[in-house]
Design a protein around this motif. Structure first.
Motif, PDB file in Angstrom:
ATOM      1  N   LEU A  26       0.850  -1.229  -0.073  1.00  0.00           N
ATOM      2  CA  LEU A  26       0.068  -0.029  -0.102  1.00  0.00           C
ATOM      3  C   LEU A  26       0.844   1.308   0.035  1.00  0.00           C
ATOM      4  O   LEU A  26       1.964   1.344   0.761  1.00  0.00           O
ATOM      5  CB  LEU A  26      -0.902  -0.027   1.143  1.00  0.00           C
ATOM      6  N   PRO A  28      -0.168   4.983   0.566  1.00  0.00           N
ATOM      7  CA  PRO A  28      -1.106   6.236   0.885  1.00  0.00           C
ATOM      8  C   PRO A  28      -0.554   7.490   0.432  1.00  0.00           C
ATOM      9  O   PRO A  28       0.540   7.701   0.747  1.00  0.00           O
ATOM     10  CB  PRO A  28      -1.485   6.097   2.411  1.00  0.00           C
ATOM     11  N   SER A  54      -3.663   4.687  -2.632  1.00  0.00           N
ATOM     12  CA  SER A  54      -4.696   5.875  -2.277  1.00  0.00           C
ATOM     13  C   SER A  54      -4.420   7.421  -2.683  1.00  0.00           C
ATOM     14  O   SER A  54      -3.552   7.795  -2.447  1.00  0.00           O
ATOM     15  CB  SER A  54      -5.322   5.453  -0.931  1.00  0.00           C
ATOM     16  N   VAL A 134      -4.744   6.681   8.477  1.00  0.00           N
ATOM     17  CA  VAL A 134      -4.106   5.577   8.029  1.00  0.00           C
ATOM     18  C   VAL A 134      -4.516   4.286   8.622  1.00  0.00           C
ATOM     19  O   VAL A 134      -4.787   3.290   8.202  1.00  0.00           O
ATOM     20  CB  VAL A 134      -2.730   5.970   8.339  1.00  0.00           C
ATOM     21  N   LEU A 137      -7.307   3.267   6.420  1.00  0.00           N
ATOM     22  CA  LEU A 137      -6.906   2.565   5.147  1.00  0.00           C
ATOM     23  C   LEU A 137      -6.229   1.181   5.315  1.00  0.00           C
ATOM     24  O   LEU A 137      -6.426   0.319   4.685  1.00  0.00           O
ATOM     25  CB  LEU A 137      -5.829   3.341   4.400  1.00  0.00           C
TER      26      LEU A 137
END
Length: 283
Positions: A26, A28, A54, A134, A137
């Protein structure tokens, strides 16, 4: 690269990857991507099978009078950059998607101690907003690994503590700062600088390098910090803070500290610039 904005669709897509035994990485972001963000994607790409990113300009981490409305939103350009870097899936939720009951009613995550001081002192509530989104997510993506830039050193420390304290089974990877040729740490907010200010901005990095060298040569901490603050001010950079902290947890240095980090924030025109350098303190 797929772009999704719906939580149910996101979970369905990631569920399929997990059933195939793929590792998920991931990244972000808040968008307005630059090579520093792309380095995060590349770090995730090298370590995992599926890279997800994201883009969400998180209102919870902006305080009163900060640049939430002015923060640049460049989705089409960001999508092209992510696809070229090898991102597999992009999640672009709205504030209503993540905070359906509104910001005032939203449950928030507070990470004590490491959130205090430095940027936490200048931006009250900022790290609560970061930690909340966070954690959200992490729950939505459930990645094996997440990549964050070392430029936001305090943010990285907050996320590491959040991950440990809440027992998220996620490896947190800190990715080194990406700099322009003149040393300025890349940041979306550098775009706020006009030509004259952009020419001044690298003085932050140059002064941190000079301070690091002096500290590693054994010069007294207080003297080095005082002289560096004076040089920054003389160069038109208004200091917010300049501090020497332990590298592992950003707690205050002691006589026994060897691995330290020099952290600074300055104001230059409409921009607030941050940077940091690791320092090896002599015995």
């Amino acid at each position: 690269m797929r772009t999704l904005s719906d939580i149910a669709e996101l979970r369905q897509a990631l569920g399929q990857a997990r059933r195939q035994g793929q590792r998920i990485g991931l990244v972000p972001t808040m968008g307005n991507l630059h090579p520093g963000h792309i380095a995060l994607v590349e770090a995730a790409r090298a370590r995992t099978d599926v890279v997800v990113a994201s883009i969400f300009v998180n209102p919870l981490q902006f305080g009163a009078g900060e640049d939430l409305d002015a923060y640049p939103r460049t989705l089409a350009d960001d999508q092209a950059k992510l696809a070229a870097a090898g991102c597999d899936l992009l999640f672009t939720p709205t504030s209503t998607t993540l905070y359906p009951q509104g910001l005032e009613a939203q449950t928030r995550v507070h990470v004590p101690v490491v959130s205090e001081g430095l940027c936490g002192a200048s931006r009250p509530g900022h790290f609560d907003g970061v930690a909340t989104v966070v954690a959200m997510l992490f729950n939505l993506f459930q990645p094996d690994l997440a990549c964050f830039g070392e430029k936001d050193r305090q943010q990285l420390a907050v996320i590491r503590k959040l991950t440990a304290d809440l027992h998220f089974p996620i490896d947190i990877v800190g990715v080194p700062i990406v700099r322009a040729d003149d040393g300025l740490a890349l940041s979306s907010r550098n775009g706020y600088l006009d030509a004259r200010q952009r020419a001044q901005a690298p003085a932050l990095y140059r002064n941190l390098c000079q301070a690091r060298d002096a500290l590693q040569a054994g010069e007294p901490h207080d003297t080095v910090l005082r002289d560096t603050l004076a040089r920054l001010s003389a160069g038109g950079l208004a200091p917010d803070y300049l501090e020497l902290r332990r590298a592992d947890d950003l707690s205050p240095v002691t006589d026994a500290t060897r691995d330290a980090v020099l952290l600074a924030a300055v104001h230059l025109g409409p921009a607030r610039l941050i940077d940091n350098l690791t320092v090896s303190l002599p015995r």
